[in-house]
Scaffold this motif. Sequence first.
Motif, PDB file in Angstrom:
ATOM      1  N   ASP A   6      45.665  26.480  62.659  1.00 58.63           N
ATOM      2  CA  ASP A   6      46.593  26.439  61.538  1.00 58.63           C
ATOM      3  C   ASP A   6      46.528  25.076  60.852  1.00 58.63           C
ATOM      4  OD1 ASP A   6      47.574  29.048  61.978  1.00 58.63           O
ATOM      5  OD2 ASP A   6      48.970  28.321  63.493  1.00 58.63           O
ATOM      6  N   THR A   7      46.505  24.014  61.654  1.00 61.55           N
ATOM      7  CA  THR A   7      46.526  22.666  61.097  1.00 61.55           C
ATOM      8  C   THR A   7      45.724  21.699  61.964  1.00 61.55           C
ATOM      9  OG1 THR A   7      48.774  23.037  60.245  1.00 61.55           O
ATOM     10  CG2 THR A   7      48.019  20.755  60.338  1.00 61.55           C
ATOM     11  N   ILE A   8      45.016  20.799  61.315  1.00 63.72           N
ATOM     12  CA  ILE A   8      44.437  19.638  61.985  1.00 63.72           C
ATOM     13  C   ILE A   8      45.186  18.416  61.489  1.00 63.72           C
ATOM     14  CG2 ILE A   8      42.437  18.097  62.096  1.00 63.72           C
ATOM     15  CD1 ILE A   8      40.682  20.584  62.160  1.00 63.72           C
ATOM     16  N   VAL A   9      45.661  17.611  62.432  1.00 61.36           N
ATOM     17  CA  VAL A   9      46.326  16.354  62.111  1.00 61.36           C
ATOM     18  C   VAL A   9      45.318  15.230  62.342  1.00 61.36           C
ATOM     19  CG1 VAL A   9      48.241  14.798  62.636  1.00 61.36           C
ATOM     20  CG2 VAL A   9      48.554  17.283  62.832  1.00 61.36           C
ATOM     21  N   ILE A  10      45.089  14.419  61.330  1.00 60.30           N
ATOM     22  CA  ILE A  10      44.164  13.289  61.451  1.00 60.30           C
ATOM     23  C   ILE A  10      44.985  12.033  61.706  1.00 60.30           C
ATOM     24  CG2 ILE A  10      42.413  11.898  60.287  1.00 60.30           C
ATOM     25  CD1 ILE A  10      41.727  14.363  58.614  1.00 60.30           C
ATOM     26  N   GLY A  11      44.840  11.479  62.911  1.00 55.99           N
ATOM     27  CA  GLY A  11      45.580  10.280  63.287  1.00 55.99           C
ATOM     28  C   GLY A  11      46.549  10.555  64.415  1.00 55.99           C
ATOM     29  N   GLY A  12      46.451   9.759  65.496  1.00 55.44           N
ATOM     30  CA  GLY A  12      47.300   9.972  66.664  1.00 55.44           C
ATOM     31  C   GLY A  12      48.343   8.896  66.872  1.00 55.44           C
ATOM     32  N   GLY A  13      48.715   8.187  65.800  1.00 51.13           N
ATOM     33  CA  GLY A  13      49.786   7.206  65.899  1.00 51.13           C
ATOM     34  C   GLY A  13      51.138   7.853  65.681  1.00 51.13           C
ATOM     35  N   GLN A  14      52.121   7.061  65.287  1.00 52.38           N
ATOM     36  CA  GLN A  14      53.485   7.559  65.155  1.00 52.38           C
ATOM     37  C   GLN A  14      53.582   8.704  64.145  1.00 52.38           C
ATOM     38  OE1 GLN A  14      54.795   3.631  64.334  1.00 52.38           O
ATOM     39  NE2 GLN A  14      55.092   3.958  62.141  1.00 52.38           N
ATOM     40  N   ALA A  15      52.850   8.620  63.028  1.00 57.49           N
ATOM     41  CA  ALA A  15      52.912   9.673  62.014  1.00 57.49           C
ATOM     42  C   ALA A  15      52.283  10.963  62.529  1.00 57.49           C
ATOM     43  CB  ALA A  15      52.220   9.219  60.733  1.00 57.49           C
ATOM     44  N   GLY A  16      51.152  10.848  63.222  1.00 53.69           N
ATOM     45  CA  GLY A  16      50.485  12.028  63.760  1.00 53.69           C
ATOM     46  C   GLY A  16      51.284  12.694  64.861  1.00 53.69           C
ATOM     47  N   LEU A  17      51.895  11.889  65.736  1.00 50.93           N
ATOM     48  CA  LEU A  17      52.688  12.458  66.831  1.00 50.93           C
ATOM     49  C   LEU A  17      53.954  13.122  66.306  1.00 50.93           C
ATOM     50  CD1 LEU A  17      52.302   9.598  69.481  1.00 50.93           C
ATOM     51  CD2 LEU A  17      51.030  11.753  69.343  1.00 50.93           C
ATOM     52  N   ALA A  18      54.594  12.519  65.312  1.00 48.39           N
ATOM     53  CA  ALA A  18      55.776  13.143  64.714  1.00 48.39           C
ATOM     54  C   ALA A  18      55.409  14.453  64.025  1.00 48.39           C
ATOM     55  CB  ALA A  18      56.428  12.184  63.714  1.00 48.39           C
ATOM     56  N   SER A  19      54.237  14.486  63.382  1.00 42.46           N
ATOM     57  CA  SER A  19      53.763  15.730  62.771  1.00 42.46           C
ATOM     58  C   SER A  19      53.535  16.788  63.831  1.00 42.46           C
ATOM     59  CB  SER A  19      52.474  15.473  61.990  1.00 42.46           C
ATOM     60  OG  SER A  19      52.679  14.534  60.958  1.00 42.46           O
ATOM     61  N   GLY A  20      52.924  16.370  64.944  1.00 41.79           N
ATOM     62  CA  GLY A  20      52.690  17.296  66.045  1.00 41.79           C
ATOM     63  C   GLY A  20      53.976  17.866  66.597  1.00 41.79           C
ATOM     64  N   TYR A  21      55.004  17.053  66.696  1.00 37.56           N
ATOM     65  CA  TYR A  21      56.297  17.522  67.193  1.00 37.56           C
ATOM     66  C   TYR A  21      56.828  18.662  66.326  1.00 37.56           C
ATOM     67  CZ  TYR A  21      61.358  17.505  68.039  1.00 37.56           C
ATOM     68  OH  TYR A  21      62.648  17.879  68.313  1.00 37.56           O
ATOM     69  N   GLY A 335      59.517  10.841  61.205  1.00 38.45           N
ATOM     70  CA  GLY A 335      60.059  12.133  61.615  1.00 38.45           C
ATOM     71  C   GLY A 335      60.553  12.971  60.453  1.00 38.45           C
ATOM     72  N   PRO A 336      61.469  12.443  59.629  1.00 38.69           N
ATOM     73  CA  PRO A 336      61.925  13.207  58.463  1.00 38.69           C
ATOM     74  C   PRO A 336      60.795  13.561  57.501  1.00 38.69           C
ATOM     75  CG  PRO A 336      63.436  11.407  58.927  1.00 38.69           C
ATOM     76  CD  PRO A 336      62.258  11.215  59.828  1.00 38.69           C
ATOM     77  N   ASP A 337      59.839  12.643  57.320  1.00 37.53           N
ATOM     78  CA  ASP A 337      58.712  12.948  56.437  1.00 37.53           C
ATOM     79  C   ASP A 337      57.865  14.080  57.008  1.00 37.53           C
ATOM     80  OD1 ASP A 337      59.614  10.989  54.781  1.00 37.53           O
ATOM     81  OD2 ASP A 337      57.837   9.713  54.915  1.00 37.53           O
ATOM     82  N   ALA A 338      57.609  14.042  58.312  1.00 33.36           N
ATOM     83  CA  ALA A 338      56.818  15.095  58.948  1.00 33.36           C
ATOM     84  C   ALA A 338      57.537  16.444  58.865  1.00 33.36           C
ATOM     85  CB  ALA A 338      56.534  14.733  60.401  1.00 33.36           C
ATOM     86  N   GLN A 339      58.836  16.440  59.066  1.00 29.97           N
ATOM     87  CA  GLN A 339      59.611  17.678  58.976  1.00 29.97           C
ATOM     88  C   GLN A 339      59.520  18.269  57.571  1.00 29.97           C
ATOM     89  OE1 GLN A 339      63.893  17.230  59.476  1.00 29.97           O
ATOM     90  NE2 GLN A 339      64.014  19.238  60.450  1.00 29.97           N
ATOM     91  N   PHE A 340      59.631  17.425  56.567  1.00 32.27           N
ATOM     92  CA  PHE A 340      59.531  17.859  55.172  1.00 32.27           C
ATOM     93  C   PHE A 340      58.155  18.462  54.889  1.00 32.27           C
ATOM     94  CE2 PHE A 340      58.212  16.852  50.818  1.00 32.27           C
ATOM     95  CZ  PHE A 340      59.239  17.417  50.069  1.00 32.27           C
ATOM     96  N   VAL A 341      57.101  17.774  55.327  1.00 30.95           N
ATOM     97  CA  VAL A 341      55.733  18.221  55.064  1.00 30.95           C
ATOM     98  C   VAL A 341      55.438  19.542  55.776  1.00 30.95           C
ATOM     99  CG1 VAL A 341      53.339  17.696  55.681  1.00 30.95           C
ATOM    100  CG2 VAL A 341      54.699  16.011  54.432  1.00 30.95           C
ATOM    101  N   VAL A 342      55.853  19.662  57.027  1.00 33.38           N
ATOM    102  CA  VAL A 342      55.594  20.903  57.771  1.00 33.38           C
ATOM    103  C   VAL A 342      56.340  22.070  57.130  1.00 33.38           C
ATOM    104  CG1 VAL A 342      55.946  22.066  59.984  1.00 33.38           C
ATOM    105  CG2 VAL A 342      55.018  19.747  59.933  1.00 33.38           C
TER     106      VAL A 342
END
Length: 357
Positions: A6-21, A335-342
Amino acid sequence: MNEALDTIVIGGGQAGLASGYHLQKKGLRFLILDASDEAGGSWPRYYDSLKLFSPARFSSMPGMKFPGEPNGYPKRDEVISYLQDYRANFQLPVRTNQRIASVERDGEGFAVRTTAGDTFRARTIINATGSFHNPYTPVLPGQEAFQGRTLHSSEYRNPEPFRSQRVVVVGRGNSAVQIGVELAEVSKTSLAVLRPVQFVKQKVWGQDVHFWIKLIGFDTFPFWRFGKTAPSSSAVNDSGGYKEKVAAGKPDQQPMFTSFYKDGVIWPNGTKEPVDTVIFATGYRPHLPYLQAIGALDAEGRPLHQAGISDVPGLYYVGLEGQRSFASATLRGVGPDAQFVVKKLLLTFFDKRIGQT
């Protein structure tokens, strides 16, 4: 890997982990690809003494509180441990040593190829590499003739290698001042600035400044709704007596030098001064060449997007400075940005019943 995720997240830092959550909460099939050998983003490469500018109680990512003293300012290694624990706690699927070589259109989705020789396919992509992985160092007149050492602040770790040297730190932001104050304990150090350093009090009426910016809503004010990027500030958070130390000349401030010469720098009044090392605390620039082929970047290589929604259908961003709010690109803001994007990703590309799982 032939089956499309469904999705590939590029980057495993704070932004990538929050997106994964947030992807995990929605039951999506995803993978996080990181270029380094461990998740944690840029944090392992920052200087040893770095501290967060926000206290622990304002520095949590979604679903997991930052441990320790709520009003304390976490150190770099505490942030690294927190991110590693975050990944493990939610069992997020991170593939390390996967530096992105290219992103190409693949039917209705994308093919992501890495320098390790792997290919991953997905219907959507979240680029979560942030803004802090491409150091910017200006080139100044005479620099090629300078026989001393120049480096970017991203290469600085601790003051010991610079003991008893003459050091100039270029910049007036948080990193420049923190590094300059630390170096001034062991060397003769100056800040080279275009304008004098401005300081903001870390505590106002007994509360950390982040308490007040959160209370009045400035931290999350949606500038993007008005077609604007959230403003950035060059003011220095005075959480360690920095203002007093700079006022005492440890380090001192000098107007930015005009050029280098063989042995050092030339100040605006024409004075030549021998210098051992110049450290550029001059920030970072976007560096996303693998997105160029799909038309995701402008002529200067910056992402074309609004609030993290790319002009390229199916491509999203998390972790860009000023992406949606003043807090974007921080631990508390991803976190809020990742929630919005997802949420946008689900509404645009997936069946509504998936978004209700």
